[in-house]
Design a protein around this motif. Structure first.
Motif, PDB file in Angstrom:
ATOM      1  N   ALA A   1      56.309  25.504 -41.023  1.00 26.92           N
ATOM      2  CA  ALA A   1      57.349  25.286 -42.045  1.00 26.92           C
ATOM      3  C   ALA A   1      58.703  25.032 -41.389  1.00 26.92           C
ATOM      4  O   ALA A   1      59.485  24.186 -41.849  1.00 26.92           O
ATOM      5  N   LEU A   2      58.976  25.763 -40.324  1.00 33.52           N
ATOM      6  CA  LEU A   2      60.237  25.553 -39.607  1.00 33.52           C
ATOM      7  C   LEU A   2      60.276  24.167 -38.956  1.00 33.52           C
ATOM      8  O   LEU A   2      61.310  23.494 -38.962  1.00 33.52           O
ATOM      9  N   LEU A   3      59.156  23.747 -38.403  1.00 33.00           N
ATOM     10  CA  LEU A   3      59.089  22.412 -37.808  1.00 33.00           C
ATOM     11  C   LEU A   3      59.254  21.332 -38.873  1.00 33.00           C
ATOM     12  O   LEU A   3      59.906  20.305 -38.632  1.00 33.00           O
ATOM     13  N   GLN A   4      58.671  21.555 -40.046  1.00 33.76           N
ATOM     14  CA  GLN A   4      58.821  20.589 -41.124  1.00 33.76           C
ATOM     15  C   GLN A   4      60.281  20.453 -41.529  1.00 33.76           C
ATOM     16  O   GLN A   4      60.757  19.351 -41.842  1.00 33.76           O
ATOM     17  N   GLY A   5      61.009  21.571 -41.499  1.00 31.06           N
ATOM     18  CA  GLY A   5      62.432  21.526 -41.795  1.00 31.06           C
ATOM     19  C   GLY A   5      63.184  20.647 -40.815  1.00 31.06           C
ATOM     20  O   GLY A   5      64.109  19.901 -41.191  1.00 31.06           O
ATOM     21  N   ARG A   6      62.783  20.708 -39.563  1.00 28.93           N
ATOM     22  CA  ARG A   6      63.409  19.834 -38.562  1.00 28.93           C
ATOM     23  C   ARG A   6      63.090  18.369 -38.849  1.00 28.93           C
ATOM     24  O   ARG A   6      63.939  17.494 -38.664  1.00 28.93           O
ATOM     25  N   LYS A   7      61.864  18.092 -39.245  1.00 35.66           N
ATOM     26  CA  LYS A   7      61.495  16.705 -39.544  1.00 35.66           C
ATOM     27  C   LYS A   7      62.316  16.160 -40.704  1.00 35.66           C
ATOM     28  O   LYS A   7      62.778  15.016 -40.674  1.00 35.66           O
ATOM     29  N   VAL A   8      62.498  16.979 -41.736  1.00 36.19           N
ATOM     30  CA  VAL A   8      63.282  16.555 -42.896  1.00 36.19           C
ATOM     31  C   VAL A   8      64.711  16.218 -42.495  1.00 36.19           C
ATOM     32  O   VAL A   8      65.322  15.262 -42.997  1.00 36.19           O
ATOM     33  N   LYS A   9      65.269  16.988 -41.561  1.00 39.21           N
ATOM     34  CA  LYS A   9      66.643  16.776 -41.101  1.00 39.21           C
ATOM     35  C   LYS A   9      66.755  15.684 -40.032  1.00 39.21           C
ATOM     36  O   LYS A   9      67.849  15.376 -39.573  1.00 39.21           O
ATOM     37  N   GLY A  10      65.633  15.110 -39.629  1.00 35.68           N
ATOM     38  CA  GLY A  10      65.653  14.089 -38.587  1.00 35.68           C
ATOM     39  C   GLY A  10      65.932  14.647 -37.207  1.00 35.68           C
ATOM     40  O   GLY A  10      66.440  13.948 -36.340  1.00 35.68           O
TER      41      GLY A  10
ATOM     42  N   PHE B   1      63.430  16.480 -35.396  1.00 40.86           N
ATOM     43  CA  PHE B   1      62.161  16.868 -34.770  1.00 40.86           C
ATOM     44  C   PHE B   1      62.044  16.221 -33.399  1.00 40.86           C
ATOM     45  O   PHE B   1      62.349  15.041 -33.212  1.00 40.86           O
ATOM     46  N   ARG B   2      61.582  17.010 -32.428  1.00 38.67           N
ATOM     47  CA  ARG B   2      61.430  16.522 -31.064  1.00 38.67           C
ATOM     48  C   ARG B   2      59.951  16.486 -30.688  1.00 38.67           C
ATOM     49  O   ARG B   2      59.169  17.338 -31.118  1.00 38.67           O
TER      50      ARG B   2
ATOM     51  N   THR C   1      72.444   5.844 -37.411  1.00 37.00           N
ATOM     52  CA  THR C   1      71.012   5.510 -37.449  1.00 37.00           C
ATOM     53  C   THR C   1      70.481   5.403 -36.020  1.00 37.00           C
ATOM     54  O   THR C   1      69.954   4.374 -35.611  1.00 37.00           O
ATOM     55  N   SER C   2      70.612   6.499 -35.271  1.00 35.00           N
ATOM     56  CA  SER C   2      70.254   6.456 -33.852  1.00 35.00           C
ATOM     57  C   SER C   2      68.753   6.239 -33.635  1.00 35.00           C
ATOM     58  O   SER C   2      68.347   5.516 -32.716  1.00 35.00           O
ATOM     59  N   HIS C   3      67.908   6.866 -34.463  1.00 33.69           N
ATOM     60  CA  HIS C   3      66.463   6.678 -34.309  1.00 33.69           C
ATOM     61  C   HIS C   3      66.082   5.220 -34.565  1.00 33.69           C
ATOM     62  O   HIS C   3      65.246   4.651 -33.847  1.00 33.69           O
TER      63      HIS C   3
END
Length: 444
Positions: free
Chosen positions: A10-19, A21-22, A377-379
């Motif tokens: 769930a914590l990792l998913q939060g990172r993905k939502v915020k852009g 995730f590593r 939009t760095s990604h």
């Protein structure tokens, strides 16, 4: 899935939502690949030096010991090879003593976790490396005595020093004021205005109560005569003890960190300091005490690298790096003049770090091999450049503050100017594409 996996997921998913995730990336950057790497910290391209490879293999073949040290230096891992390399670094960098570490991270954490005492102050540039913060969190210095100042801002430093001078007005105050800086900051690619900051320290803090700590991770091997770094070029080496009086050297930088994982192309680090600080770290620095010492293969590699750095080849590589860095800055300046700042821009860098030209290896406004191109939009930009054959990695929070999203461009000696032109051409293509898209959306 365990309860732990569920909570962590769930914590990792939060990172993905915020852009944010590593994940680990692997790219083929061999000579057979069409990809061009603009993400490596191999600024001098030493990892591809044929002379270095030849010297290293020859020395390996003649060395009685190649593999691991098999223990910490306080147990069985120390050797004459470690002591000899430290002696070489102390002489090369004009330091009273030197202490090897397995990484720059270990060195910074070791120093800031152990050397500052509870009544001391630690003042740091707001963009100083994360390893400094990790060390301070483990230190005995209370949070209210750890203060940041605005990045590269002498007046910001003066404001903080006025604040703590007022708080410690007693004439018998013997606390030390530590100042933590970097010579070249890795995200913005800007140099510290070191002379101006040292002048501010001198104005507000007696010299005997100062301890200036400079991280030269990104300038080791690149700036100064033979790559001795910014402090050496400025003649600001401190920390010397002369006889029983224990007088300081004339320089105002007491501690220097030189790392080997970037321009040096190896691994490890060396802390340049006084013999007393060295002995203190040997006694109290847990990353040093409980880590196996650097392996002999690394010590041999470092000896070979320093032979190159002190040779004509080293000079040629440094000048090549400065040449292409200047070239890229010039091309980007032309592109960014017609680019909306909200789409792509460089961080502000109004300060000329050094007042006079000291040598070809440390001019007043040194070209740097790092450029942080800020974009929301760095990604997307990174993916666009990868499709065109350029590895340029995005950097997002928490590595940089929110709003500081960027792609980070790193240069290497020997890069052809046509390659630099190709990168800028791809950036121009991206700017034109995004500008057209914005225009279409504005009409809808």
């Amino acid at each position: 899935m365990t309860e732990l996996d569920a909570r962590l997921g769930a914590l990792l998913q939060g990172r993905k939502v915020k852009g944010r995730f590593r994940s680990l990336k692997e790219y083929d950057t061999s000579s057979q690949s069409d990809l061009i790497d603009f993400s490596s910290n191999d600024y001098l391209s030493l990892t591809s030096s044929k002379a270095l490879r030849k010297a290293y293999l020859a020395r390996l073949a003649s060395s009685p010991t190649i593999f691991g040290s098999t223990g910490s230096r306080l147990l069985s891992g120390g050797s004459q090879a470690h002591a000899s390399l430290e002696s070489r670094f102390a002489t090369f960098f004009n330091s009273p003593s030197a202490l090897l570490f397995n990484s720059g991270w270990d060195a910074n954490v070791s120093f800031f976790a152990t050397v500052p005492q509870p009544t001391d102050w630690v003042i740091y540039d707001e963009l100083v490396h994360a390893s400094v913060h990790s060390g301070l969190r483990s230190s005995r210095v209370p949070p209210e005595r750890r203060l940041a100042f605005a990045h590269n801002d002498p007046e910001g430093l003066a404001s903080v020093l006025r604040q703590i001078t007022s708080a410690a007005s007693s004439s018998d105050d013997r606390s030390t004021v530590f100042l933590a800086l970097e010579s070249l900051y890795s995200m913005d690619g800007d140099m510290s205005p070191l002379p101006a900051l040292l002048d501010v320290m001198e104005k507000y803090v007696p010299r005997e109560r100062q301890c200036v700590v400079l991280d030269e991770a990104h300038s080791t091997g690149v700036y100064g005569d033979k790559g001795t770094g910014v402090v050496h070029a400025l003649g600001e080496e401190g920390g010397w003890a002369e006889g029983e009086a224990g007088r300081r050297g004339k320089g105002r930088v007491d501690i220097r960190l030189m790392t080997f994982g970037k321009a040096v192309g190896c691994a490890g680090a060396v802390l340049l300091c006084s013999p007393t600080v060295r002995s203190f770290l040997i006694n109290f620095a847990r990353p040093l005490i409980f880590s196996t010492a650097l392996p002999h293969s690394t010590l041999i590699a470092l000896e070979c690298v320093w032979d190159i750095l002190q040779s004509r080849e080293g000079d040629q590589r440094r000048l090549s790096l400065f040449d292409i860095s200047t070239y890229l800055h010039d091309l980007l300046a032309d592109l960014l003049r017609s680019t909306p700042p909200g789409l792509l821009h460089l961080p502000p860098n109004p300060i000329v770090p050094f007042p006079d030209s000291l040598s070809p290896y440390l001019p007043p406004d040194p070209p740097t091999p790092i450029l942080g191109l800020l974009t929301p939009t760095s990604h997307a930009l990174s993916a666009f450049l990868l499709e065109r054959g350029f590895i340029v990695r995005p950097v997002v929070p928490p590595t940089v503050p929110p709003g500081g999203e960027r792609v980070r461009v790193c240069l290497r000696a020997g890069m052809a100017k046509s390659v630099i032109e190709g990168l800028v051409s791809a950036l121009r293509e991206w700017v034109e594409l995004k500008t057209r898209e914005e225009g279409v959306r504005a009409k809808l």
